[in-house]
Structures are given as C-alpha cells and as structure tokens.
Design a protein around this motif. Structure first.
Motif, PDB file in Angstrom:
ATOM      1  N   GLY A   1     -18.423  21.131  67.239  1.00  0.00           N
ATOM      2  CA  GLY A   1     -18.898  21.111  65.868  1.00  0.00           C
ATOM      3  C   GLY A   1     -18.658  22.380  65.079  1.00  0.00           C
ATOM      4  N   LYS A   2     -17.941  23.327  65.681  1.00  0.00           N
ATOM      5  CA  LYS A   2     -17.688  24.601  64.997  1.00  0.00           C
ATOM      6  C   LYS A   2     -16.195  24.834  64.851  1.00  0.00           C
ATOM      7  N   GLU A   3     -15.851  25.745  63.955  1.00  0.00           N
ATOM      8  CA  GLU A   3     -14.462  26.101  63.768  1.00  0.00           C
ATOM      9  C   GLU A   3     -13.989  27.017  64.902  1.00  0.00           C
ATOM     10  N   ARG A   4     -12.686  27.012  65.102  1.00  0.00           N
ATOM     11  CA  ARG A   4     -12.118  27.900  66.103  1.00  0.00           C
ATOM     12  C   ARG A   4     -12.334  29.343  65.671  1.00  0.00           C
ATOM     13  N   GLU A   5     -12.736  30.193  66.618  1.00  0.00           N
ATOM     14  CA  GLU A   5     -12.970  31.595  66.297  1.00  0.00           C
ATOM     15  C   GLU A   5     -12.176  32.501  67.234  1.00  0.00           C
ATOM     16  N   TRP A   6     -11.774  33.606  66.678  1.00  0.00           N
ATOM     17  CA  TRP A   6     -11.042  34.598  67.451  1.00  0.00           C
ATOM     18  C   TRP A   6     -11.991  35.335  68.387  1.00  0.00           C
ATOM     19  N   VAL A   7     -11.526  35.610  69.608  1.00  0.00           N
ATOM     20  CA  VAL A   7     -12.356  36.245  70.621  1.00  0.00           C
ATOM     21  C   VAL A   7     -11.837  37.628  70.994  1.00  0.00           C
ATOM     22  N   ALA A   8     -10.554  37.705  71.307  1.00  0.00           N
ATOM     23  CA  ALA A   8     -10.001  38.970  71.793  1.00  0.00           C
ATOM     24  C   ALA A   8      -8.497  38.986  71.605  1.00  0.00           C
ATOM     25  N   ALA A   9      -7.931  40.190  71.577  1.00  0.00           N
ATOM     26  CA  ALA A   9      -6.490  40.339  71.440  1.00  0.00           C
ATOM     27  C   ALA A   9      -6.024  41.545  72.236  1.00  0.00           C
ATOM     28  N   ILE A  10      -4.761  41.491  72.634  1.00  0.00           N
ATOM     29  CA  ILE A  10      -4.153  42.611  73.351  1.00  0.00           C
ATOM     30  C   ILE A  10      -2.736  42.779  72.824  1.00  0.00           C
ATOM     31  N   ASN A  11      -2.304  44.018  72.676  1.00  0.00           N
ATOM     32  CA  ASN A  11      -0.968  44.218  72.114  1.00  0.00           C
ATOM     33  C   ASN A  11       0.094  43.982  73.174  1.00  0.00           C
ATOM     34  N   TRP A  12       1.365  44.089  72.788  1.00  0.00           N
ATOM     35  CA  TRP A  12       2.462  43.685  73.666  1.00  0.00           C
ATOM     36  C   TRP A  12       2.491  44.466  74.974  1.00  0.00           C
ATOM     37  N   SER A  13       2.087  45.729  74.933  1.00  0.00           N
ATOM     38  CA  SER A  13       2.177  46.563  76.127  1.00  0.00           C
ATOM     39  C   SER A  13       0.913  46.539  76.965  1.00  0.00           C
ATOM     40  N   GLY A  14      -0.162  46.035  76.392  1.00  0.00           N
ATOM     41  CA  GLY A  14      -1.446  46.089  77.080  1.00  0.00           C
ATOM     42  C   GLY A  14      -2.191  47.378  76.813  1.00  0.00           C
ATOM     43  N   GLY A  15      -1.630  48.235  75.986  1.00  0.00           N
ATOM     44  CA  GLY A  15      -2.249  49.524  75.731  1.00  0.00           C
ATOM     45  C   GLY A  15      -3.409  49.497  74.764  1.00  0.00           C
ATOM     46  N   SER A  16      -3.503  48.431  73.989  1.00  0.00           N
ATOM     47  CA  SER A  16      -4.588  48.311  73.014  1.00  0.00           C
ATOM     48  C   SER A  16      -5.203  46.927  73.095  1.00  0.00           C
ATOM     49  N   SER A  17      -6.516  46.862  73.019  1.00  0.00           N
ATOM     50  CA  SER A  17      -7.208  45.578  73.043  1.00  0.00           C
ATOM     51  C   SER A  17      -8.326  45.598  72.003  1.00  0.00           C
TER      52      SER A  17
ATOM     53  N   GLY B   1     -18.043  44.334  75.109  1.00  0.00           N
ATOM     54  CA  GLY B   1     -18.834  44.844  76.215  1.00  0.00           C
ATOM     55  C   GLY B   1     -19.055  43.830  77.327  1.00  0.00           C
ATOM     56  N   ARG B   2     -18.736  42.558  77.065  1.00  0.00           N
ATOM     57  CA  ARG B   2     -18.918  41.513  78.082  1.00  0.00           C
ATOM     58  C   ARG B   2     -17.595  40.905  78.519  1.00  0.00           C
ATOM     59  N   PHE B   3     -16.620  40.856  77.633  1.00  0.00           N
ATOM     60  CA  PHE B   3     -15.321  40.254  77.930  1.00  0.00           C
ATOM     61  C   PHE B   3     -14.256  41.344  78.004  1.00  0.00           C
TER      62      PHE B   3
ATOM     63  N   ALA C   1      -5.089  37.303  80.901  1.00  0.00           N
ATOM     64  CA  ALA C   1      -6.371  36.914  81.467  1.00  0.00           C
ATOM     65  C   ALA C   1      -7.506  37.307  80.535  1.00  0.00           C
ATOM     66  N   LEU C   2      -8.607  36.604  80.686  1.00  0.00           N
ATOM     67  CA  LEU C   2      -9.844  36.946  79.974  1.00  0.00           C
ATOM     68  C   LEU C   2     -10.975  36.918  80.996  1.00  0.00           C
ATOM     69  N   GLN C   3     -11.474  38.087  81.344  1.00  0.00           N
ATOM     70  CA  GLN C   3     -12.611  38.199  82.251  1.00  0.00           C
ATOM     71  C   GLN C   3     -13.873  38.153  81.417  1.00  0.00           C
ATOM     72  N   MET C   4     -14.728  37.173  81.697  1.00  0.00           N
ATOM     73  CA  MET C   4     -15.945  36.981  80.922  1.00  0.00           C
ATOM     74  C   MET C   4     -17.151  37.207  81.833  1.00  0.00           C
ATOM     75  N   SER C   5     -18.013  38.113  81.445  1.00  0.00           N
ATOM     76  CA  SER C   5     -19.190  38.438  82.245  1.00  0.00           C
ATOM     77  C   SER C   5     -20.440  38.334  81.375  1.00  0.00           C
ATOM     78  N   SER C   6     -21.584  38.353  82.038  1.00  0.00           N
ATOM     79  CA  SER C   6     -22.871  38.253  81.333  1.00  0.00           C
ATOM     80  C   SER C   6     -22.839  37.097  80.347  1.00  0.00           C
ATOM     81  N   LEU C   7     -22.381  35.967  80.817  1.00  0.00           N
ATOM     82  CA  LEU C   7     -22.172  34.830  79.932  1.00  0.00           C
ATOM     83  C   LEU C   7     -23.484  34.263  79.406  1.00  0.00           C
TER      84      LEU C   7
END
Length: 119
Positions: A42-58, A66-68, A80-86
C-alpha cells in the motif's frame, strides 16, 4: 542488458537480521552505482541505500542508517544489503537497481525479494 536477481529474503523476528544479495548477469555492473529500494504494501517504492561504482562511498535513508549496510563485490558482480535490528516497519519487497553513472538514473531493476519482520 543487465539482469538483476535478488535473494535472501524471508521471515525474521523483530530485532533479527537478514542479508539480501543481488546477482547481476549479462554484463559487468562495475561501472554502475547500485541501489536498494523497498516497497511496503500500500505504499510507494522508497529508496533505502546506495553505493558508488567502486564501493568507496555509501549512502542511506535516515530510516535505516546505522542498521543497514550496503556492499558490493565487483569481481563477483554482486551487491548485498545487510539488515540488522530489524523492525516490523522494515517489512517490504526489496529491489536492487543499477544506476547509470552518467545520467544517475536507474537503468535496470531486479524483480524483488520479500522481507518480513514479525513483532
């Protein structure tokens, strides 16, 4: 063309963890920024996380900071997306996406994987 396939979703109790994976095929994703999005019922798609091409920036949405943790392995063509304290509000279908480094627009989407957090 890039084909993205997510895996790792499932059912977990609040406070638990899930690790989502996104495997790319067709061509290398090493030149793409990679993102994770989610869509709850029932909700719109939302952005969660991003990482640049090299992995140097997220980057992270405030709701998951702080959780993902997003990561990538260009040698394996995976993200990958590691999700904790869900929390129950993290329940959603999670999508990975490849973002063009020139236009910054999403060029490819995966089909999604369901993550459900029970209270």
């Amino acid at each position: 063309q890039v084909r993205l396939v997510e895996s790792g979703g499932g059912l977990v109790q609040a406070g638990g963890s899930l690790r989502l994976s996104c495997a790319a095929s067709g061509r290398t994703i090493s030149s793409y920024g990679m993102d994770w999005f989610r869509q709850a019922p029932g909700k719109e798609r939302e952005w969660v996380a991003a990482i640049n091409w090299s992995g140097g920036s997220s980057y992270y949405a405030d709701s998951v900071k702080g959780r993902f943790t997003i990561s990538r392995d260009n040698a394996k063509n995976t993200v990958a997306l590691q999700m904790s304290s869900l929390k129950p509000e993290d329940t959603a279908v999670y999508f990975c996406a490849a973002r063009s480094s020139s236009s910054y627009r999403v060029a490819y989407w995966g089909q999604g994987t369901q993550g459900t957090v029970s209270s």
